[in-house]
Design an enzyme around this catalytic site. Structure first.
Site, PDB file in Angstrom:
ATOM      1  N   HIS A 172       0.853  -1.193   0.000  1.00 16.73           N
ATOM      2  CA  HIS A 172       0.000   0.000   0.000  1.00 16.73           C
ATOM      3  C   HIS A 172       0.891   1.247   0.000  1.00 16.73           C
ATOM      4  O   HIS A 172       1.409   1.660   1.034  1.00 16.73           O
ATOM      5  CB  HIS A 172      -0.897  -0.023   1.228  1.00 16.73           C
ATOM      6  N   ASN A 175      -2.791   6.763  -0.604  1.00 17.62           N
ATOM      7  CA  ASN A 175      -3.691   7.288   0.435  1.00 17.62           C
ATOM      8  C   ASN A 175      -3.014   8.015   1.594  1.00 17.62           C
ATOM      9  O   ASN A 175      -3.573   8.124   2.675  1.00 17.62           O
ATOM     10  CB  ASN A 175      -4.580   6.172   0.995  1.00 17.62           C
ATOM     11  N   TYR A 177      -0.353   7.250   3.415  1.00 21.62           N
ATOM     12  CA  TYR A 177       0.311   6.498   4.474  1.00 21.62           C
ATOM     13  C   TYR A 177       1.829   6.536   4.253  1.00 21.62           C
ATOM     14  O   TYR A 177       2.318   7.258   3.391  1.00 21.62           O
ATOM     15  CB  TYR A 177      -0.269   5.089   4.560  1.00 21.62           C
TER      16      TYR A 177
END
Length: 359
Positions: A172, A175, A177
């Protein structure tokens, strides 16, 4: 309909190209172990060709949400193992999305310690803790040895995911992060080998890919990017150049897929960013492409038919329609998602959405 056709993803065969997008739902145990409720929820949605799990913390220092899962303890691995078994019984493929929240956390989650980030820049907004909403705090700038430890945390989490029985992992890097915080120059003002140039700011991502590639074959690894993302106070002053560089470099890794997200928020004030990420960035990528963000059955099938993507990930539609591919196949009415029950709670708005009644 191409959306419902089988798809060969490396050594895996997906029964359709309808992907369940990663969706944080805050219903794991407080020890971040998948619960029986989670098992039911994912099993219900195993009609998907592939499920990508909700964001899963790679370490206790990488958490930032209540009742969200991890994959860094034996108990967590055991919980995932039971869940995966139920998904596999229904002949679906399941990848584990690995992440570290970085500065999108609070000392309440970290035994009083500061969250960490590439630079000591406080994000805007608040975080929801077990005691309610609290302002984000200034994060601690990561030292290089701490960055190395986090890369190793991803490697260990990748190993744990393999032990649990996942079919692959997704890194990931979207977004807002930690990985995204390194990539974007709004959140990364470092002057060492992890800051400054695009090559340096993306170094953290590629070192993580290299680390997890010692555990998994590249064809069982995906990467998620949000090139037009400003969620969680990120953004890049030259996003087109930054993300073109990253995507073109990813071509050399022979990954299972690249997962691109359309913007989650208005981007009118960001002239560098594009609304249709597949249309713009897809031409730079030679491998399998998943697109996500606001697609209907028609628009999802359309982007596959015109060759701009290979798979389409659905989030809210899968929340409300556990049998989404079947509904697409029959052109059936879709259930409406209940936004009030998206985050946290019990089975309401989680496992109680009705299936089609074909009797």
């Amino acid at each position: 309909m191409k959306l419902l056709n089988e798809f060969k993803l490396g050594n895996l065969t997906l029964k359709n190209r309808v992907i369940m997008a990663p969706l944080t739902r805050n219903r794991s145990t407080k020890d971040r172990i998948p619960s029986q409720l989670n098992i039911t929820y994912y099993s219900q949605r195993a009609s998907a060709g592939m499920i990508i799990t909700e964001s899963t913390a790679v370490s206790e220092n990488g958490v930032g949400y209540i009742y969200a899962p991890g994959i860094y303890t034996e108990a967590q691995v055991a919980g995932w193992k039971t869940l995966i078994s139920e998904v596999h019984k229904k002949e679906s493929v399941i990848f584990n999305q690995l992440f570290h929240v970085g500065r999108i956390s609070h000392p309440d989650f970290l035994e009083g310690k500061q969250p960490v980030a590439p630079s000591s820049i406080t994000p805007q907004g608040q975080v929801y803790t077990y005691e309610g909403y609290k302002d984000y705090v200034e994060p601690k700038t990561l030292e290089n040895n701490e960055i190395s430890q986090i890369i190793n945390d991803f490697k260990v989490a990748a190993k744990n995911a393999k032990e649990a029985g996942f079919d692959g992992i997704e890194i990931h890097a979207a977004n807002g992060y930690l990985i995204n915080q390194f990539i974007d120059d709004v959140s990364n003002t470092r002057t060492d080998k992890y800051g400054g140039s695009i090559e340096n700011r993306s170094r953290f991502l590629f070192e993580i890919i290299n680390a997890v590639s010692t555990i998994w074959s590249p064809e069982n690894i995906g990467v998620r990017l949000s090139p037009s993302g400003v969620f969680n106070s990120v953004g890049d002053s030259n996003s087109k150049q930054t993300y073109q560089y990253i995507i073109e470099k990813l071509n050399g890794y022979n990954l299972g897929y690249l997962h691109l997200m359309n913007p989650m928020m208005p981007i009118d004030e960001y002239p560098e960013m594009v609304a249709n990420v597949a249309e713009y960035y897809g031409k730079f990528y030679n491998g399998n492409l998943i697109v996500n963000g606001g697609f209907s059955k028609e628009s999802g099938n359309g982007i596959l038919e015109n060759g701009k993507a290979d798979m389409v990930a659905y989030g809210r539609l899968f929340i409300a329609n556990p049998d989404l591919p079947e509904r697409f196949s029959l052109d059936a009415t879709l259930n409406e998602p209940d936004h009030e029950t998206f985050y946290g709670g019990d089975e309401r708005g989680y496992t109680d959405y009705p299936f089609l009644n074909l009797n």
